[in-house]
Design a protein around this motif. Structure first.
Motif, PDB file in Angstrom:
ATOM      1  N   ILE A  90      41.080  82.798  75.262  1.00 15.70           N
ATOM      2  CA  ILE A  90      41.250  83.934  74.339  1.00 15.70           C
ATOM      3  C   ILE A  90      39.969  84.760  74.466  1.00 15.70           C
ATOM      4  O   ILE A  90      38.897  84.294  74.104  1.00 15.70           O
ATOM      5  CB  ILE A  90      41.426  83.473  72.879  1.00 15.70           C
ATOM      6  CG1 ILE A  90      42.662  82.587  72.713  1.00 15.70           C
ATOM      7  CG2 ILE A  90      41.485  84.689  71.957  1.00 15.70           C
ATOM      8  CD1 ILE A  90      43.984  83.298  72.770  1.00 15.70           C
ATOM      9  N   VAL A  91      40.101  85.952  75.030  1.00 15.00           N
ATOM     10  CA  VAL A  91      38.901  86.761  75.292  1.00 15.00           C
ATOM     11  C   VAL A  91      38.615  87.770  74.198  1.00 15.00           C
ATOM     12  O   VAL A  91      37.580  88.423  74.215  1.00 15.00           O
ATOM     13  CB  VAL A  91      38.978  87.468  76.672  1.00 15.00           C
ATOM     14  CG1 VAL A  91      38.968  86.447  77.798  1.00 15.00           C
ATOM     15  CG2 VAL A  91      40.201  88.369  76.770  1.00 15.00           C
ATOM     16  N   GLY A  92      39.522  87.897  73.229  1.00 19.37           N
ATOM     17  CA  GLY A  92      39.269  88.820  72.132  1.00 19.37           C
ATOM     18  C   GLY A  92      40.355  88.734  71.091  1.00 19.37           C
ATOM     19  O   GLY A  92      41.479  88.327  71.374  1.00 19.37           O
ATOM     20  N   CYS A  93      39.986  89.101  69.859  1.00 21.35           N
ATOM     21  CA  CYS A  93      40.934  89.190  68.751  1.00 21.35           C
ATOM     22  C   CYS A  93      40.610  90.501  68.041  1.00 21.35           C
ATOM     23  O   CYS A  93      39.620  90.581  67.323  1.00 21.35           O
ATOM     24  CB  CYS A  93      40.793  87.979  67.835  1.00 21.35           C
ATOM     25  SG  CYS A  93      42.066  87.893  66.574  1.00 21.35           S
ATOM     26  N   LEU A  94      41.408  91.528  68.315  1.00 17.03           N
ATOM     27  CA  LEU A  94      41.113  92.875  67.830  1.00 17.03           C
ATOM     28  C   LEU A  94      42.011  93.256  66.667  1.00 17.03           C
ATOM     29  O   LEU A  94      43.192  92.932  66.652  1.00 17.03           O
ATOM     30  CB  LEU A  94      41.310  93.889  68.967  1.00 17.03           C
ATOM     31  CG  LEU A  94      40.569  93.605  70.273  1.00 17.03           C
ATOM     32  CD1 LEU A  94      40.876  94.688  71.301  1.00 17.03           C
ATOM     33  CD2 LEU A  94      39.081  93.488  70.041  1.00 17.03           C
TER      34      LEU A  94
END
Length: 131
Positions: A100-104
């Protein structure tokens, strides 16, 4: 310049969001495919070619988080950017895994999304020999 451009898959039940991200990805030189549901993406014949998955967390049917877990269970781990209009601390905490490279949180800026995509592509290149 390589002929194969990275493929970015966008899974979101919001058509305007899908199209906006697709347009941004194409303007940055990526291939982009859009899907209105997790099930549609799971039927996509080129899942293994997908370099990065951008998925909404809250969708009817299978959520973006469940889609990510399903891909991992199938042995098709893809660097993933989660996007949500309803940030919940537990979703963020449970979501953060090695790919998971991001949670925007919607609305988000183009630059932060591009930074996440670049992180995803860097993860992909580490996994390939000769990169």
């Amino acid at each position: 310049m390589p002929t194969k451009r990275p493929l970015i898959a966008i899974v979101d039940d919001d058509e305007s969001m899908r199209e906006a991200i697709k347009g941004l990805m194409r303007s940055m030189g990526f291939d982009a495919e859009t899907f209105s549901s997790a099930d549609d993406f799971l039927r996509f014949p080129h899942i293994r070619r997908t370099a990065c998955l951008v998925t909404d967390v809250n969708m009817p049917g299978m959520s973006g988080l469940d889609l990510h877990r399903r891909l991992v269970a199938l042995g098709k781990s893809i660097p993933t950017v989660l996007v949500t209009a309803f940030p919940e601390k537990n979703v963020r905490a449970s979501a953060l895994g090695p790919d998971i490279v991001g949670c925007l949180t919607k609305p988000f800026g183009q630059q932060i999304l591009l930074d996440c995509i670049r992180s995803a592509l860097a993860l992909n290149s580490e996994g390939e020999s000769g990169s």
